[in-house]
Design an enzyme around this catalytic site. Structure first.
Site, PDB file in Angstrom:
ATOM      1  N   TRP A 153       0.849  -1.202   0.000  1.00  0.00           N
ATOM      2  CA  TRP A 153       0.000   0.000   0.000  1.00  0.00           C
ATOM      3  C   TRP A 153       0.879   1.244   0.000  1.00  0.00           C
ATOM      4  CZ3 TRP A 153      -2.921  -4.154   0.775  1.00  0.00           C
ATOM      5  CH2 TRP A 153      -4.298  -4.076   0.499  1.00  0.00           C
ATOM      6  N   SER A 154       0.379   2.263  -0.681  1.00  0.00           N
ATOM      7  CA  SER A 154       1.198   3.440  -0.943  1.00  0.00           C
ATOM      8  C   SER A 154       1.616   4.201   0.317  1.00  0.00           C
ATOM      9  CB  SER A 154       0.444   4.364  -1.902  1.00  0.00           C
ATOM     10  OG  SER A 154       1.071   5.596  -2.002  1.00  0.00           O
TER      11      SER A 154
ATOM     12  N   ASP B 112       1.227   3.446   3.394  1.00  0.00           N
ATOM     13  CA  ASP B 112       1.843   2.545   4.369  1.00  0.00           C
ATOM     14  C   ASP B 112       3.345   2.456   4.125  1.00  0.00           C
ATOM     15  OD1 ASP B 112      -1.021   1.686   3.848  1.00  0.00           O
ATOM     16  OD2 ASP B 112      -0.601   0.472   5.616  1.00  0.00           O
TER      17      ASP B 112
ATOM     18  N   TYR C 160      -7.322 -10.676  -1.187  1.00  0.00           N
ATOM     19  CA  TYR C 160      -7.738  -9.320  -0.804  1.00  0.00           C
ATOM     20  C   TYR C 160      -8.863  -8.893  -1.735  1.00  0.00           C
ATOM     21  CZ  TYR C 160      -7.952  -4.329  -0.034  1.00  0.00           C
ATOM     22  OH  TYR C 160      -8.414  -3.071   0.249  1.00  0.00           O
TER      23      TYR C 160
ATOM     24  N   ASP D 234     -10.773   5.688   5.243  1.00  0.00           N
ATOM     25  CA  ASP D 234     -11.844   5.234   4.354  1.00  0.00           C
ATOM     26  C   ASP D 234     -13.270   5.571   4.777  1.00  0.00           C
ATOM     27  OD1 ASP D 234      -9.513   4.110   3.464  1.00  0.00           O
ATOM     28  OD2 ASP D 234     -10.065   2.057   3.941  1.00  0.00           O
TER      29      ASP D 234
ATOM     30  N   ARG E 102     -15.403  -2.776  10.975  1.00  0.00           N
ATOM     31  CA  ARG E 102     -15.076  -2.461   9.586  1.00  0.00           C
ATOM     32  C   ARG E 102     -16.172  -1.593   8.942  1.00  0.00           C
ATOM     33  NH1 ARG E 102     -10.284  -3.115   7.367  1.00  0.00           N
ATOM     34  NH2 ARG E 102     -11.419  -3.165   5.411  1.00  0.00           N
TER      35      ARG E 102
ATOM     36  N   GLU F 207      -3.171  -2.475  14.556  1.00  0.00           N
ATOM     37  CA  GLU F 207      -3.527  -1.561  13.473  1.00  0.00           C
ATOM     38  C   GLU F 207      -4.146  -0.275  14.040  1.00  0.00           C
ATOM     39  OE1 GLU F 207      -6.341  -3.448  10.930  1.00  0.00           O
ATOM     40  OE2 GLU F 207      -6.357  -1.846   9.434  1.00  0.00           O
TER      41      GLU F 207
HETATM   42  C1  9WN Z   1      -8.287   0.116   1.392  1.00  0.00           C
HETATM   43  C2  9WN Z   1      -3.540  -0.653   4.256  1.00  0.00           C
HETATM   44  C3  9WN Z   1      -4.744   0.264   4.104  1.00  0.00           C
HETATM   45  C4  9WN Z   1      -4.454   1.685   4.610  1.00  0.00           C
HETATM   46  C5  9WN Z   1      -5.716   2.520   4.690  1.00  0.00           C
HETATM   47  C6  9WN Z   1      -6.744   1.754   5.505  1.00  0.00           C
HETATM   48  C7  9WN Z   1      -7.015   0.393   4.887  1.00  0.00           C
HETATM   49  C8  9WN Z   1      -7.840  -0.493   2.721  1.00  0.00           C
HETATM   50  C9  9WN Z   1      -8.904  -1.462   3.225  1.00  0.00           C
HETATM   51  O1  9WN Z   1      -5.814  -0.342   4.822  1.00  0.00           O
HETATM   52  O2  9WN Z   1      -7.610   0.596   3.615  1.00  0.00           O
HETATM   53  O3  9WN Z   1      -7.250   0.884   0.860  1.00  0.00           O
HETATM   54  O4  9WN Z   1      -9.043  -2.536   2.628  1.00  0.00           O
HETATM   55  O5  9WN Z   1      -9.606  -1.167   4.209  1.00  0.00           O
HETATM   56  O6  9WN Z   1      -7.922   2.479   5.633  1.00  0.00           O
HETATM   57  O7  9WN Z   1      -5.425   3.768   5.284  1.00  0.00           O
HETATM   58  O8  9WN Z   1      -3.537   2.311   3.763  1.00  0.00           O
HETATM   59  O9  9WN Z   1      -3.065  -0.617   5.569  1.00  0.00           O
END
Ligand code: 9WN
Length: 468
Positions: A69-70, A72, A119, A205, A240, A440
């Protein structure tokens, strides 16, 4: 309950607060004191990062987020720089290898070795291979807050050697292209700010900040019967986003994908168009960081400084709410500021050129009962106004405490001359990890660990906090 590999929590009762501060909270008392505690926490953080390392990047979580993830990767690089500098640079390099020809840095880079379905939504939903200019590896078509230039600069400061300088030199054009994409293609309103086209682009999100704009996105929760969500098999569904949220997320992805992920004419019909204070604060902070990187590698910092000034001015003009003294997202479809008071509003504090009057007002907001930042914090920093009737202590970005957000706010407090408040926030964040492990996110009242128990940026940022 999640089932990530690697170390889980540390003993919350181990370690005492060696500072002798009376009235330390339970989380603070659980290990922010002596050097033994710091060593134990560092070990836990390094073990977590090692367990999540995957050939050229770090997964946020082995179970919930098994790809790259970007934003991250940016936060993770800051922590890695201290203990595995080579990996810090590889982390950023692998992300930028997936940069699109137009300069966008995709928010997910899919690892082809991970099984299909691990995923959701996976590459089959994004279909990046159909888009000219997308890289060979499958990615999403969205972006995330551009914290990468800042991360690269801070990583270099932690490991200022010739290899780091060479890495900075290689990254610089890609970081500039990332900014250019945002400035040229995503300034939908023509006001100098970046517009996000999906809540996932904010990184927060399901923040209450998106409730108003999301309510206008036509979708029905029943749509989700056709899909299998992966997140709720690894995390409690009550923590979630809801099925209705996901139905809307997918509808927005479909609209953007059908538009070929092209950014022209978005104003004519894209269902979600918002200017986010955090995204734009990161956009401005990136120019400040690029100015410093340019100076380090012998390039001209001047244009970056000029752009940074213009971004801060645009933020003040467009997202500052004089009634509350804080910054609010602007919904471009109604041209109105959103009402919900979320932690997003505090993040422009990371801009060094934010004028004192507005910075002071943000500090008042941060210290209010809504967010509770203090020299001695009795509870962690929440992501949403804890006095709001719809505050949800367990649900993702609708209340829980997250380390990346606390880390940004702390940075802002230091930038604007509030070292005692920054120290209180730092102690509170370290206390969270000492009490519950590298989770997390954390319960904003009790500090209990939530979500993935072995989360990349929590580990990386606690290392960064410990080193200060
Ligand atoms: C969707 C990876 C990412 C973080 C986001 C967080 C969550 C993803 C998800 O996880 O988002 O991109 O599937 O919920 O909200 O901030 O980069 O950790």
């Amino acid at each position: 309950m999640t089932a990530d590999a690697g170390p889980t929590s540390v003993d919350a009762t181990a370690g005492v607060d060696g500072t002798g501060d009376a009235g330390a909270t339970r989380a603070e008392a659980a290990g922010t004191g002596g050097p033994a505690d710091a060593t134990r926490l560092r070990r836990l953080a390094v073990d977590t990062l090692d367990a999540n390392w995957e050939h050229d990047h770090t997964v946020p979580s082995r179970t919930l987020y098994p790809h790259q993830w970007s934003w991250d990767s940016a936060f993770i690089a800051i922590g890695l720089a201290q203990v595995r500098p080579d990996r810090a640079w590889r982390e950023l390099a692998s992300l930028f290898r997936a940069q699109w020809a137009d300069g966008r840095v995709p928010h997910i880079v899919f690892n082809p070795a991970i099984r299909v379905g691990a995923y959701f939504p996976g590459p089959e939903m994004w279909r990046s291979a159909d888009v000219p200019g997308a890289p060979a590896v499958a990615t999403s078509g969205l972006v995330q807050p551009p914290v990468h230039a800042l991360a690269a600069l801070l990583a270099y400061r932690r490991a200022p050697d010739p290899r780091g300088l060479a890495a900075l030199r290689r990254l610089y054009p890609a970081l500039v292209a990332q900014q250019r994409y945002l400035a040229d293609r995503r300034d939908v309103a023509g006001d100098g700010l970046v517009c996000i086209v999906h809540p996932w682009e904010s990184g927060l999100d399901n923040s209450p900040a998106w409730d108003e704009p999301m309510a206008a996105v036509p979708a029905e929760a029943a749509v989700m019967r056709a899909y299998r969500r992966h997140d709720t098999t690894h995390a409690d569904a009550a923590h979630r986003p809801t099925d209705l949220d996901y139905a809307r997320y997918l509808a927005i992805v479909a609209a953007y994908r059908e538009h070929g992920y092209a950014d022209r004419d978005l104003a004519d019909g894209h269902p979600f168009l918002v200017e986010c204070p955090l995204f734009n604060a990161a956009f401005g902070a990136a120019e400040h960081a690029l100015a410093e990187i340019a100076a380090l590698i012998g390039d001209d910092p001047g244009p970056h400084r000029a752009r940074a000034t213009r971004i801060t001015e645009a933020l003040l003009r467009r997202l500052h709410d004089p009634d509350t003294g804080t910054f609010q997202p602007r919904d471009l479809r109604t041209d109105r500021l959103v009402n919900a008071r979320t932690v997003l509003g505090l993040t422009p504090l990371i801009l060094p050129d934010l004028p004192t009057r507005q910075a002071d007002a943000l500090v008042v907001e941060a210290r209010s009962a809504r967010f509770g930042v203090a020299r001695r914090m009795d509870r962690p920093l929440p992501t949403y106004d804890r006095t709001a009737p719809d505050f949800e202590p367990l649900r993702y970005w609708r209340g829980p405490s997250w380390l990346n957000i606390g880390w940004l706010v702390r940075r802002g407090l230091l930038t604007h001359g509030h070292p005692e408040l920054a120290a209180g926030l730092r102690r509170s964040m370290i206390g969270l990890v000492a009490g519950a492990g590298c989770h997390e996110y954390f319960h904003p009242d009790t500090g209990a660990g939530l979500g993935s128990p072995s989360f990349g940026w929590t580990a990386a940022l606690v290392l960064d906090l410990l080193a200060d």
